[in-house]
Write a protein that holds these residues in place. Sequence first.
Motif, PDB file in Angstrom:
ATOM      1  N   UNK A   1     -12.987  21.908  63.578  1.00 61.97           N
ATOM      2  CA  UNK A   1     -11.612  22.297  63.561  1.00 61.97           C
ATOM      3  C   UNK A   1     -11.354  23.750  64.338  1.00 61.97           C
ATOM      4  N   UNK A   2     -10.260  24.124  64.265  1.00 66.67           N
ATOM      5  CA  UNK A   2      -9.963  25.254  64.942  1.00 66.67           C
ATOM      6  C   UNK A   2     -10.306  26.576  64.170  1.00 66.67           C
ATOM      7  N   UNK A   3     -11.123  27.090  65.257  1.00 70.74           N
ATOM      8  CA  UNK A   3     -11.780  28.399  64.726  1.00 70.74           C
ATOM      9  C   UNK A   3     -11.037  29.815  65.060  1.00 70.74           C
ATOM     10  N   UNK A   4     -11.151  30.839  64.395  1.00 72.80           N
ATOM     11  CA  UNK A   4     -10.788  32.095  64.848  1.00 72.80           C
ATOM     12  C   UNK A   4     -11.334  32.668  65.931  1.00 72.80           C
ATOM     13  N   UNK A   5     -12.521  32.300  66.501  1.00 75.56           N
ATOM     14  CA  UNK A   5     -13.129  32.827  67.718  1.00 75.56           C
ATOM     15  C   UNK A   5     -13.932  31.909  68.582  1.00 75.56           C
ATOM     16  N   UNK A   6     -13.816  32.293  69.974  1.00 77.05           N
ATOM     17  CA  UNK A   6     -14.554  31.265  70.694  1.00 77.05           C
ATOM     18  C   UNK A   6     -15.810  31.149  70.425  1.00 77.05           C
ATOM     19  N   UNK A   7     -16.609  32.307  70.042  1.00 80.16           N
ATOM     20  CA  UNK A   7     -18.028  32.239  69.390  1.00 80.16           C
ATOM     21  C   UNK A   7     -18.047  31.212  68.619  1.00 80.16           C
ATOM     22  N   UNK A   8     -17.442  31.116  67.386  1.00 81.61           N
ATOM     23  CA  UNK A   8     -17.676  30.203  66.352  1.00 81.61           C
ATOM     24  C   UNK A   8     -17.432  28.714  66.972  1.00 81.61           C
ATOM     25  N   UNK A   9     -16.386  28.471  67.558  1.00 85.13           N
ATOM     26  CA  UNK A   9     -16.034  27.439  68.157  1.00 85.13           C
ATOM     27  C   UNK A   9     -17.127  26.873  69.190  1.00 85.13           C
ATOM     28  N   UNK A  10     -17.888  27.784  70.106  1.00 78.04           N
ATOM     29  CA  UNK A  10     -19.038  27.568  70.771  1.00 78.04           C
ATOM     30  C   UNK A  10     -20.202  27.011  69.994  1.00 78.04           C
ATOM     31  N   UNK A  11     -20.349  27.822  68.785  1.00 77.98           N
ATOM     32  CA  UNK A  11     -21.638  27.596  68.121  1.00 77.98           C
ATOM     33  C   UNK A  11     -21.347  25.987  67.471  1.00 77.98           C
ATOM     34  N   UNK A  12     -20.192  25.601  66.913  1.00 73.62           N
ATOM     35  CA  UNK A  12     -20.059  24.700  66.422  1.00 73.62           C
ATOM     36  C   UNK A  12     -20.089  23.257  67.631  1.00 73.62           C
ATOM     37  N   UNK A  13     -19.776  23.389  68.798  1.00 71.52           N
ATOM     38  CA  UNK A  13     -19.863  22.526  69.695  1.00 71.52           C
ATOM     39  C   UNK A  13     -21.334  22.266  69.893  1.00 71.52           C
ATOM     40  N   UNK A  14     -22.225  23.374  70.016  1.00 70.02           N
ATOM     41  CA  UNK A  14     -23.478  23.343  70.161  1.00 70.02           C
ATOM     42  C   UNK A  14     -24.275  22.469  69.055  1.00 70.02           C
ATOM     43  N   UNK A  15     -23.825  22.701  68.019  1.00 65.93           N
ATOM     44  CA  UNK A  15     -24.389  21.884  66.648  1.00 65.93           C
ATOM     45  C   UNK A  15     -24.115  20.589  66.885  1.00 65.93           C
ATOM     46  N   UNK A  16     -22.574  20.139  67.124  1.00 62.74           N
ATOM     47  CA  UNK A  16     -22.365  18.696  67.415  1.00 62.74           C
ATOM     48  C   UNK A  16     -23.349  18.051  68.719  1.00 62.74           C
TER      49      UNK A  16
END
Length: 471
Positions: A11-26
């Motif tokens: 989903x759309x995250x509030x920060x690039x860091x959280x989005x980064x961590x999500x992409x790394x998990x995927x």
Amino acid sequence: MNTTHHPREAPQFKSARRAYQNEMDLMRSAYLAGDEDSATRHAVRAHILGQRYLIPHLVTHVWMMRMAWRRGDVADAMGQLRRLMMVVPGWLIGWVPVGNPGLTSVNPLKSSAMPSDLARYFVGDSIWYHVMRRLALLVLIALLGLAALAWQDSRRAVQATALEHEWSNLRVEKVLGLGESTSLEILPLVNRHALAPDLQTEAGVSYLIQTDDRTILFDVGWNREQTTPSPLLHNMGMMGILPSSIDTVFISHAHRDHVGGAAAERARTFSMSPEGVDMTGKTLIAPLEMSHPGMKVEVLDKPQRLFAGVASTGPIPRSLFIGRIDEQALVVNVAGKGLIVIVGCGHQTIPKLLQRVREAFAEPIYGIVGDLHFPVPEGRMRMMGIDVQRFFASGDGPFSPLQRDQVLAEMDMLDSAGIQFLAVGTHDTSDEMIQTFSKRFGQRFQQVEAGRAIRIGSNQVPTADKVTTPQ
């Protein structure tokens, strides 16, 4: 064989860091499932999101290299390794090419178009935005560093003023009944230069001093790498010198390059070598409180006779940028010649040293042997690229370092004092100043080298001879 894998999209995250961590998990999920295409896609998205941050950027390239190795693409793996090596320099200067996917097929220095759903994290971002931000941070750090240096230097100046006032009001009593030694041998054991290639050299100082009835070890070197045996013990072994032949250890001052290392400096002791050397029953003479197992310790606070013909100048104070130092010199009265002053580092300065010797001893000065701390135009010891000998351990600190004209003025003082023999080491004096000494003093000058014994007797001109190396 790859299998189809469709992880849940972020989903759309509030920060690039959280989005980064999500992409790394995927990416990890796809990698473990063998879905190479999805793993690569999420790794690219993670790179775009994480490249402005040092650790995330490094981690992303490590994973890209790992994926390249698994599929057997050596060229791509090596390309990722090269990009991995560029991460830290790029981060230091703030070079963040926005949208760059991190793949080896794309120029790593240029920005690229990015997926539209990631663009929200980079509004207003550009390479120059990050470069100027980092430049501002580096300027701030530099200013804070200069402020810290100025603060420390102001403390040094205050202490120096107090010490100079103390020095000008200090009165010392003459050392009476000094006696004399008919001969003197000074054998450099450790220094920057050596006479023979089988002797080890280092940025430390140690001499073996032999008078009529005493064998004195003057300082013990540094052993910066803490090797076993130390350069000191190695050289003693090569010259056939046993520690048991020493009856006294004389420490000029408690800096690590004279007491055998940083650990010995902190512990207020000395170390001849990491494996330990038994000095039980021998005497340690120091300018401040020190200890050593089994040794009798004498702490000197003024000029004092030690043995027949042998004395100490007592500690002479100096305020350096790195802190206060109290350094003593050894004085030997050679029959028919006069006083030979043996110096460790020369932190005292020539003016103070000459003044102390004149005030404390009735005998004339004949010669000086040792290091005089003239790192001009530059010293031999650097830490993090900084010339520590010149800027922190001599002169008046980093904002007023020792200059050539000051060294020449102190040479004039030595000449005016009637010095007949001068032997200077290269531990903290530059080759340029050694050459200047040689031209100025001619046959009266000798460069100190490990393994070259200096012999001074009542009926002979001082000589410097090679010590025979045992086979």
